[in-house]
Scaffold this motif. Structure first.
Motif, short mmCIF file in Angstrom:
data_model
loop_
_atom_site.label_atom_id
_atom_site.label_comp_id
_atom_site.label_asym_id
_atom_site.label_seq_id
_atom_site.Cartn_x
_atom_site.Cartn_y
_atom_site.Cartn_z
N ARG A 50 0.83 -1.20 0.00
CA ARG A 50 0.00 0.00 0.00
C ARG A 50 0.87 1.25 0.00
NH1 ARG A 50 -4.91 1.67 -1.25
NH2 ARG A 50 -5.78 -0.21 -0.29
N SER A 51 1.94 1.26 0.77
CA SER A 51 2.80 2.44 0.83
C SER A 51 3.49 2.69 -0.51
CB SER A 51 3.84 2.29 1.94
OG SER A 51 4.70 1.19 1.69
N GLU A 52 3.88 1.62 -1.20
CA GLU A 52 4.50 1.78 -2.52
C GLU A 52 3.50 2.37 -3.51
OE1 GLU A 52 7.82 -1.64 -3.20
OE2 GLU A 52 5.79 -2.38 -2.77
N ARG A 53 2.27 1.89 -3.48
CA ARG A 53 1.26 2.40 -4.40
C ARG A 53 0.90 3.85 -4.06
NH1 ARG A 53 -1.02 -2.59 -3.05
NH2 ARG A 53 -2.91 -1.61 -2.21
N ASN A 54 0.88 4.16 -2.78
CA ASN A 54 0.63 5.55 -2.37
C ASN A 54 1.74 6.47 -2.87
OD1 ASN A 54 -1.74 4.86 -1.07
ND2 ASN A 54 -0.84 4.82 0.97
N GLU A 55 2.97 5.98 -2.84
CA GLU A 55 4.10 6.77 -3.33
C GLU A 55 3.96 7.04 -4.83
OE1 GLU A 55 7.65 4.72 -2.27
OE2 GLU A 55 7.44 5.12 -0.12
N ILE A 56 3.47 6.05 -5.57
CA ILE A 56 3.26 6.23 -7.01
C ILE A 56 2.20 7.29 -7.26
CG2 ILE A 56 2.38 5.12 -9.10
CD1 ILE A 56 3.78 2.55 -8.13
N GLN A 57 1.11 7.22 -6.52
CA GLN A 57 0.06 8.23 -6.69
C GLN A 57 0.57 9.62 -6.32
OE1 GLN A 57 -3.37 7.74 -7.97
NE2 GLN A 57 -2.67 9.85 -8.26
N ALA A 58 1.37 9.69 -5.28
CA ALA A 58 1.95 10.98 -4.88
C ALA A 58 2.89 11.51 -5.97
CB ALA A 58 2.69 10.83 -3.56
N LEU A 59 3.63 10.60 -6.60
CA LEU A 59 4.53 10.99 -7.69
C LEU A 59 3.74 11.56 -8.87
CD1 LEU A 59 7.45 10.92 -8.92
CD2 LEU A 59 6.88 8.62 -9.76
N LEU A 60 2.65 10.87 -9.24
CA LEU A 60 1.81 11.37 -10.33
C LEU A 60 1.24 12.74 -9.98
CD1 LEU A 60 -0.19 8.16 -11.38
CD2 LEU A 60 1.97 9.01 -12.29
N ASN A 61 0.77 12.87 -8.76
CA ASN A 61 0.20 14.16 -8.33
C ASN A 61 1.24 15.28 -8.39
OD1 ASN A 61 -2.21 12.83 -7.84
ND2 ASN A 61 -1.90 12.68 -5.64
N ALA A 62 2.45 14.96 -7.96
CA ALA A 62 3.51 15.97 -7.91
C ALA A 62 3.83 16.51 -9.30
CB ALA A 62 4.76 15.38 -7.26
N TYR A 63 3.71 15.66 -10.31
CA TYR A 63 4.04 16.08 -11.68
C TYR A 63 2.79 16.36 -12.52
CZ TYR A 63 9.01 15.17 -11.08
OH TYR A 63 10.32 15.22 -10.67
N GLY A 64 1.63 16.33 -11.88
CA GLY A 64 0.40 16.69 -12.58
C GLY A 64 -0.02 15.72 -13.66
N LEU A 65 0.22 14.42 -13.44
CA LEU A 65 -0.14 13.40 -14.42
C LEU A 65 -1.31 12.56 -13.91
CD1 LEU A 65 3.28 12.03 -15.72
CD2 LEU A 65 1.64 13.42 -16.97
N LYS A 66 -2.26 12.31 -14.81
CA LYS A 66 -3.43 11.49 -14.52
C LYS A 66 -3.26 10.13 -15.18
CE LYS A 66 -7.77 10.15 -13.93
NZ LYS A 66 -8.22 9.60 -12.64
N CYS A 67 -3.51 9.07 -14.43
CA CYS A 67 -3.44 7.71 -14.99
C CYS A 67 -4.70 7.44 -15.82
CB CYS A 67 -3.31 6.68 -13.88
SG CYS A 67 -3.24 4.97 -14.46
N VAL A 68 -4.50 6.97 -17.07
CA VAL A 68 -5.64 6.66 -17.93
C VAL A 68 -5.80 5.16 -18.20
CG1 VAL A 68 -5.65 8.89 -19.09
CG2 VAL A 68 -4.26 7.02 -20.03
N GLY A 69 -4.81 4.37 -17.80
CA GLY A 69 -4.92 2.94 -18.04
C GLY A 69 -3.80 2.18 -17.36
N ILE A 70 -4.08 0.90 -17.08
CA ILE A 70 -3.08 -0.01 -16.52
C ILE A 70 -2.68 -1.01 -17.60
CG2 ILE A 70 -2.58 -1.72 -14.74
CD1 ILE A 70 -3.00 1.06 -13.60
N GLY A 71 -1.43 -0.93 -18.03
CA GLY A 71 -0.92 -1.84 -19.06
C GLY A 71 -0.51 -3.16 -18.44
N ALA A 72 -1.47 -4.09 -18.37
CA ALA A 72 -1.29 -5.33 -17.60
C ALA A 72 -1.16 -6.55 -18.51
CB ALA A 72 -2.47 -5.51 -16.65
N HIS A 73 -0.30 -6.49 -19.49
CA HIS A 73 -0.20 -7.57 -20.48
C HIS A 73 -0.06 -8.94 -19.83
CE1 HIS A 73 -0.07 -5.45 -24.35
NE2 HIS A 73 0.35 -4.44 -23.61
N SER A 74 -0.96 -9.83 -20.20
CA SER A 74 -1.03 -11.16 -19.59
C SER A 74 -1.40 -12.18 -20.66
CB SER A 74 -2.11 -11.19 -18.49
OG SER A 74 -1.91 -10.16 -17.55
N ASN A 75 -0.89 -13.38 -20.52
CA ASN A 75 -1.28 -14.48 -21.40
C ASN A 75 -2.61 -15.03 -20.91
OD1 ASN A 75 -1.61 -16.90 -22.83
ND2 ASN A 75 0.61 -17.16 -23.04
N VAL A 76 -3.68 -14.73 -21.62
CA VAL A 76 -5.02 -15.08 -21.15
C VAL A 76 -5.35 -16.55 -21.35
CG1 VAL A 76 -5.84 -12.73 -21.52
CG2 VAL A 76 -6.15 -14.44 -23.32
#
Length: 268
Positions: A50-76
């Motif tokens: 949770r703390s790592e993910r919170n750090e990522i969100q804080a990083l995005l906020n600090a640089y004014g970037l909005k996440c539009v998608g999760i690139g989760a490539h997987s062999n279905v």
């Protein structure tokens, strides 16, 4: 369409997410697709604390970037691939983005042949059920040995669920599908909800994906097709360089900035 631009953090393969966020922001991007590909570009993963993910969100906020998608490539076609997709929906919820991006096979060296599409449909049932629950859309990329074109993916999406759409990669259809994107994109645009905007140089099967505007694709033609289709989704810029990769972080940043400047000129 300028406001639909994003950067795919896989452009910064081999570098940190902080490098990607900083470089993208300084180039002018306001949106980002977070690469969540195990053993390749793992800028974010569901198993992070949770703390790592919170750090990522804080990083995005600090640089004014909005996440539009999760690139989760997987062999279905594999249990672990389905489990990975299901877990990545949690990331889409956490980062408040509508899209989970995958192909049907391995992220690289995808040579598997899907002989039983009914098995693929069955495998995706729990993924789509969770997408429905959390109001997310699974976009399948034009990629690999089985669904290399928009037309092929449109047929698959129509057989699945209204939560399944196409992630159209403008260069993958050349590399994997051996066709130029223009007619194919026009024929499948009504099912496209996510774009990987990628340029291509050299022979069709040559791994050479330079900065946008440095290759052979006619992006004015591509944007005209998207405009005709009233496309409203993200346009995620991806640069994958040559098989040798970029020389250093400076080359990546320069390519990202050059791409943004080129797109600014033709879109604004």
């Amino acid at each position: 369409m300028f406001k639909q631009l994003a950067i795919n953090s896989n452009t910064y393969h081999g570098f940190s997410l902080e490098d990607a966020v900083k470089g993208a922001s300084e180039a002018g991007f306001k949106q980002i697709e977070l690469a969540a590909v195990k053993d390749h570009t793992a800028h974010v993963l569901p198993e992070m604390s949770r703390s790592e993910r919170n750090e990522i969100q804080a990083l995005l906020n600090a640089y004014g970037l909005k996440c539009v998608g999760i690139g989760a490539h997987s062999n279905v076609m594999k249990e672990e691939g389905i489990a990975n997709l299901i877990n990545n929906i949690d990331l889409a919820v956490e980062f408040d983005c509508p899209y989970i991006i995958t192909a049907t096979g391995d992220a690289h060296n995808d040579s598997d042949v899907i002989e039983d599409e009914k098995q693929l449909v069955k495998n995706l049932e729990p993924v789509l059920a969770k997408c429905e629950k959390f109001n997310k859309t699974l976009v399948i990329e034009t990629h690999g040995n089985n669904y290399a074109t928009g037309v092929a993916l449109k047929m698959l999406a129509k057989s699945l669920h209204d939560r399944v759409k196409i992630n159209y990669d403008t260069a993958n259809v050349i590399f994997y599908g051996n066709i130029l994107p223009y007619d194919d994109l026009a024929a499948s645009a009504d099912y496209v909800e996510f774009i990987h905007l990628k340029d291509k140089r050299g022979a069709y099967h040559e791994w050479n994906f330079p900065a946008i505007g440095d290759g052979d694709l006619d992006f004015k033609k591509i944007f005209a097709i998207l405009q005709q289709a009233d496309y409203k989704g993200p346009i995620s810029v991806e640069i994958e360089f040559t098989a040798a990769g970029p020389a250093n972080l400076e080359e990546v940043n320069q390519s990202v900035k050059r791409s943004f400047n080129y797109l600014s000129r033709i879109l604004e």
